[in-house]
Design a protein around this motif. Structure first.
Motif, PDB file in Angstrom:
ATOM      1  N   TYR A 106       3.002   6.536   3.598  1.00  0.00           N
ATOM      2  CA  TYR A 106       2.446   5.608   4.567  1.00  0.00           C
ATOM      3  C   TYR A 106       1.540   5.326   4.352  1.00  0.00           C
ATOM      4  O   TYR A 106       0.008   6.645   4.920  1.00  0.00           O
ATOM      5  CB  TYR A 106       3.253   5.814   5.691  1.00  0.00           C
ATOM      6  CG  TYR A 106       3.160   4.430   6.615  1.00  0.00           C
ATOM      7  CD1 TYR A 106       3.376   3.242   6.876  1.00  0.00           C
ATOM      8  CD2 TYR A 106       1.536   4.704   8.105  1.00  0.00           C
ATOM      9  CE1 TYR A 106       3.359   2.219   7.805  1.00  0.00           C
ATOM     10  CE2 TYR A 106       1.285   3.772   8.466  1.00  0.00           C
ATOM     11  CZ  TYR A 106       2.196   2.598   8.835  1.00  0.00           C
ATOM     12  OH  TYR A 106       1.642   1.870  10.071  1.00  0.00           O
ATOM     13  N   GLU A 151       2.968   0.071   5.727  1.00  0.00           N
ATOM     14  CA  GLU A 151       3.956  -0.770   6.660  1.00  0.00           C
ATOM     15  C   GLU A 151       5.411   0.190   6.578  1.00  0.00           C
ATOM     16  O   GLU A 151       5.064   1.347   5.212  1.00  0.00           O
ATOM     17  CB  GLU A 151       5.044  -1.986   5.059  1.00  0.00           C
ATOM     18  CG  GLU A 151       5.474  -1.603   3.908  1.00  0.00           C
ATOM     19  CD  GLU A 151       5.694  -2.737   3.490  1.00  0.00           C
ATOM     20  OE1 GLU A 151       6.343  -3.411   3.265  1.00  0.00           O
ATOM     21  OE2 GLU A 151       4.337  -2.270   2.170  1.00  0.00           O
ATOM     22  N   TYR A 181       8.620   1.062   4.844  1.00  0.00           N
ATOM     23  CA  TYR A 181       8.878   0.704   3.501  1.00  0.00           C
ATOM     24  C   TYR A 181      10.855   1.284   3.332  1.00  0.00           C
ATOM     25  O   TYR A 181      10.442   1.979   3.175  1.00  0.00           O
ATOM     26  CB  TYR A 181       8.222   1.304   2.245  1.00  0.00           C
ATOM     27  CG  TYR A 181       8.932   0.663   1.280  1.00  0.00           C
ATOM     28  CD1 TYR A 181       7.704  -0.257   0.602  1.00  0.00           C
ATOM     29  CD2 TYR A 181       9.550   0.805   0.250  1.00  0.00           C
ATOM     30  CE1 TYR A 181       8.206  -0.995  -0.778  1.00  0.00           C
ATOM     31  CE2 TYR A 181      10.327   0.181  -1.222  1.00  0.00           C
ATOM     32  CZ  TYR A 181       9.156  -0.804  -0.854  1.00  0.00           C
ATOM     33  OH  TYR A 181       9.676  -1.563  -2.606  1.00  0.00           O
ATOM     34  N   ASN A 224       9.014   5.902   2.927  1.00  0.00           N
ATOM     35  CA  ASN A 224       7.887   6.470   2.639  1.00  0.00           C
ATOM     36  C   ASN A 224       7.722   7.152   3.624  1.00  0.00           C
ATOM     37  O   ASN A 224       6.030   6.398   4.581  1.00  0.00           O
ATOM     38  CB  ASN A 224       6.858   5.241   2.474  1.00  0.00           C
ATOM     39  CG  ASN A 224       6.674   4.218   4.018  1.00  0.00           C
ATOM     40  OD1 ASN A 224       7.811   4.020   4.719  1.00  0.00           O
ATOM     41  ND2 ASN A 224       5.843   3.012   3.979  1.00  0.00           N
TER      42      ASN A 224
END
Ligand code: FES
Ligand code: FES
Lengths: 159, 761
Positions: free
Chosen positions: B689, B672, B674, B683
């Motif tokens: 990630y 995702e 973030y 991230n």
């Protein structure tokens, strides 16, 4: 101001190589841009993908995390040094026969890592292979065929 | 009939000589020796290196840009900003795999002009003698921003009070808002359908923005030559789309742009759009030297097109006897900074795997302050399937029928109408589900826990329509009985092999006697990019046509040499012979040696825009183990079943299925963007990630089902995408099976799973 360059003497793929490196250049940069060995790839430049893996003095390292100047006196093997005048190494042949690459950008790193594993441990388990290769990311294959290729190469090299 | 499902089973429908075999790929030696030239490996003489300055803000107005300090740094040769771009003409658009999009938006996304709309949005670029000088120089550019409030999710961006990204974006329904489009597909009578239902399940799901995660960062080298022609070398999925978009962006004819597709290190839909290429071309125009840009990994996350985060509402109803009678979904997709999310494709595929009489699908394309969404493997479909396949699982449980039987009972087949209009031609949905049901994995007890956690099993099912579109190929015959094949589809995962094999089959020669080449845009006819699972299908078909063209010329030539009527000559399995005179026979190889002296060399051509695209189904079974203490989910066993129509090179079909499965596992459990509240990504590295590594996974077993597509000479269906649709929902269903809670948001990371367990009734 560009920094002053440092003279570095190394062995790359069995041959003596000298180059000039800026202190801020990584070994990966030097290999690719100075020595023109572009087989080692840059996927992240921060030690998290393994596409730049080379063998340095018998240990596998992420060449993006090593400075070019640190290679002074080192013995380096890159993907370009895996095949010989006799042809492909069994690990390369196994990757081809097992379709262990799709786009192939991760392949140089996987080959360098796998070869180092098989030199240390001729008959690794699936679990051991998965552990050893955990520092190499592949986004295309899901690793299944890569793990199988390493097992096939181990078998071939034992015979 | 019982089938034994040894690993990587192919349920073959028809045997050929070359098609269906597993030869070594033609580009193999280059790729295992480090010789293959990817985009970043190309270093022409006199090369300059460039870096892009990117916005630190998610939403801001650019008040001023001062480049003077950067320009005066020693070693800097040129700086460009949005002011150097050419304003696109009204109405111009380009298509990067998600439908035509206005050129103005594509240009502004490549280099911002008035506003920055996401962190990572390109603002300026500097070309210098070396990359580190360029890096230093971009940091010397002074940009004054008026920071604006960002909006990050579709539901928030649709709120009346939301900050507006584009003052010129309007629809009849919403006026000036962040909603770029609203569509509806409707079939039957939804109220009547729900009235008939004995069981109704309604849920709402959220999915985070995720990236394709190709390992090779985007790269480009551009040269504005002294004849005013532009040559671009890059790793791209669509060289012709790039050519045409660059020509539009620069307001010059297509013929002045030449794109050379280099070897490409993954794309998955993400290497279609225009990113930093425009900046590279503009820098080269200023310097008249080749200019190279290679993104950092953080730039890849922040400055390319990931796929949409989404909000998906699902309501479905079924009768006690297991018939789904009504289905409704609302899809709210983040387009990112500019219109054009994959919500359209999500809408096309939402309930398309099933035969449901009453359906409503509402889709909303919503702009938010995130990178402009790109395509990602079956774009949009996994977001919708994450919700829909969980609701179907829940319905089956409430009714008390096996989830695979439930899907079989409601499966779409030939003649079933999709809510978006089309009627399914011959498809392999039922065969796919039957193979899943009969598979050893489904027939075996749950895989035992490895670490003492709770184990569960899930299944999911999906449909993807696949693309056709234009492809061209030429084949020239060599004097030694081999052929050279030129085509225009970048090879991301072995398509040179699967395309060559179709030509080899026609000519009766072996796969390695076809020498394929992916050509630049000056050297082959228009070919739509490698995406939409179309390459082996459409470009393979172009190669098939070109090979047949060669074959008919060979027959004519043999007839001329023999002095007989061409209609009396046939060619089979690489041998030409007279149908009437057994004395007259020669091999393709013998004839090829004579071509130059008997009328000249032979070349064949193929050009297609096929109509008979075959949609594909996939289904998976997954056993997961959940640590109830931490919420961590491990994959114990995974099997993917997919209808390939005909697997030309089964190893590379399996590879697509395995790769997509693992991307799905990553999407499900870890991946995702973030975001901070300010809209910055926290991230943007592979450390944070978190994509799956070899250690996170078991072997990914596959079953290739072959229900031939009547629309292709060998029965091929696209194979590249559909397997990404099901793993996420399959895993969610397995978690529910293990711990009894439904997961309504993705990724199903430990904290999410743990919260769900702890909040359980
Ligand atoms: S480039 Fe060195 S680890 Fe990724
Ligand atoms: S083959 Fe593409 S990343 Fe491994």
């Amino acid at each position: 101001m560009p920094a002053t360059k440092v003279h570095v003497t190394t062995t790359i793929n069995g041959e003596p190589v000298e180059f000039l490196a800026e202190p801020r250049q990584s070994l990966l940069e030097v290999l690719r841009d100075v020595v023109q060995l572009t087989g080692s790839k840059e996927g992240c430049n921060d030690g998290n993908c393994g596409a730049c893996t080379v063998n340095m003095d018998g240990r596998i390292v992420d060449s993006c995390l090593v400075l070019g100047v640190e290679a002074e006196g080192a013995d380096i093997q890159t993907v370009e040094g895996i095949a010989s005048a006799d042809g492909l190494h069994p690990i390369q042949q196994a990757f081809l026969e097992n379709a262990a690459l799709q786009c192939g950008i991760c392949t140089p790193g996987f080959l360098v890592s796998s070869k180092a594993l098989l030199e240390k441990e001729p008959n690794p388990s699936e679990e051991r292979i998965r552990m050893w290769l955990a520092g190499n990311l592949c986004r295309c294959t899901g690793y299944d065929k890569i793990v199988k290729a390493v097992m096939a190469a181990a078998k071939e090299m034992a015979s | 009939m019982t089938t034994t499902y040894e690993p990587n089973k192919v349920l073959s429908n028809e045997e050929f000589k070359v098609v269906g075999t597993r030869p070594i790929r033609p580009d193999g030696a280059d790729k295992v020796t480090g010789r293959a030239q990817y985009g970043a490996d190309y270093n022409p003489a006199d090369l300059l290196y460039a870096k892009v300055l990117r916005s630190p803000h998610a939403h801001a107005r650019i008040k001023s840009i001062n480049v003077s300090k950067a320009e005066s740094l020693k070693g800097v040769l040129a700086v460009v900003t949005g002011a150097d771009t050419i304003a696109p003409k009204k109405g111009e658009s380009a298509d990067f795999g998600l439908g035509p999009q206005p050129m103005k938006y594509l240009r502004d996304n490549a280099i911002a002009t008035d506003k920055v709309l996401y962190q990572g949005h390109a603002v300026a670029a500097v070309a210098a003698q070396d990359v580190h000088t360029a890096e230093e120089a971009v940091n010397l550019i002074e940009v004054e921003y008026e920071v604006l409030e960002p909006v990050l999710t579709a539901p928030e961006a649709m709120a009346k009070t939301a900050p507006i990204l584009h003052p010129d974006l309007t629809t009849d329904e919403f006026g000036n808002s962040n909603v770029a489009d609203h569509f509806q597909h409707k079939m039957g009578d939804i109220d009547k359908g729900f009235a008939e239902a004995d069981v109704i399940v309604e849920r709402e799901f959220d999915t985070a923005t995720v990236h394709q995660g190709y390992i090779e960062p985007c790269n480009v080298t551009a040269l504005w030559n002294d004849d005013d022609r532009i040559h671009v070398w890059l790793s791209t999925q669509g060289p012709f789309q790039y050519r045409d978009a660059l020509a539009l962006a620069l307001d010059i004819p297509q013929s002045r742009v030449k794109v050379t597709p280099m070897e490409i290190g993954g794309g998955f839909g993400g290497k279609f759009p225009l990113y930093h290429e425009l900046a590279a071309v503009l820098l080269s125009r200023k310097t008249r030297r080749p200019v190279k840009i290679v993104m950092t990994r953080a730039e890849v996350f922040g400055g390319t097109g990931p796929t949409s985060g989404s909000n998906v509402k699902v309501k479905m109803g079924a009768t006690k006897d297991g018939r789904i009678v009504a289905a409704k979904t609302e899809l709210r997709f983040e387009a990112g900074a500019y219109p054009g999310s994959p919500v359209g494709a999500a809408g096309m595929t939402s309930f398309a795997a099933y035969d449901i009489p009453n359906v409503i699908v509402d889709g909303y394309d919503v702009v938010v302050n995130k990178p402009k969404a790109g395509a990602y493997r079956a774009p949009g479909a996994p977001n919708a399937a994450f919700g829909i396949e969980q609701v179907i699982d829940e319905l089956s449980k409430e009714i008390g029928v096996d989830p695979v039987e439930f899907r079989l009972q409601n499966c779409a087949k030939e003649g079933t109408r999709r809510a978006d209009g089309p009627i399914h031609p011959k498809v392999g949905g039922i065969e796919t589900l039957e193979a899943l049901r009969d598979h050893d994995h489904y027939q075996s007890p749950l895989t035992p826990a490895k670490n003492g956690g709770k184990v569960g099993r899930g299944v999911a099912f999906g449909f993807w329509f696949n693309a056709g579109l234009q492809s061209t190929a030429t084949i020239s015959v060599n004097g030694d009985g081999t052929v050279n094949l030129v085509e225009g589809s970048p090879d991301i995962g072995g398509s040179r092999a699967s395309i060559s094999m179709q030509a080899a089959e026609v000519l009766g020669i072996s796969a390695d006697e076809v020498k394929p080449k992916v050509a630049d845009t000056d050297s082959i006819g228009f070919s739509f990019g490698t995406g939409g699972s179309r390459t082996t299908f459409a470009t393979g078909w172009a190669a098939y046509e070109a090979a047949n063209d060669v074959k008919s010329q060979l027959i004519e030539r043999a007839a001329t040499i023999w002095g007989v009527d061409p209609n009396s000559v046939e060619m089979e399995e690489g041998v030409l012979r007279s149908k009437t005179d057994t004395e007259l026979s020669m091999t393709f190889k013998e004839l090829s040696a004579q071509l130059n002296d008997t009328g000249g060399p032979i070349i064949g051509r193929g050009s297609v825009n096929p109509a008979g695209v075959g949609g594909a189904f996939a289904a998976n079974i997954v056993d997961t183990e959940i640590d109830p203490e931490t919420g961590k989910v491990d994959i114990l066993r995974f099997t993917m079943v997919q209808d390939a129509g005909k697997a030309i090179h089964p190893s590379y079909v399996e590879g697509q299925m395995q790769g997509a499965s693992v991307q799905g596992i990553g999407w499900a459990l870890n991946e995702e963007y973030y975001y901070s509240e300010k809209g910055t990504i926290d991230n943007s590295s592979f450390l944070d990630y978190r994509m799956p590594t070899s250690l996170d996974l078991p072997m990914i077993d596959t079953v290739i089902v072959e229900v031939a597509n009547p629309g292709h000479p060998y029965g091929v269906r696209g194979v590249g995408e559909v397997s990404l649709i099901t793993p996420q929902a399959g895993i969610a269903n397995a978690i529910t099976d293990a711990v009894g809670v439904r997961l309504e948001s993705m990724p199903m990371k430990p904290s999410v799973v743990l919260d769900a367990i702890n909040n359980q009734g």
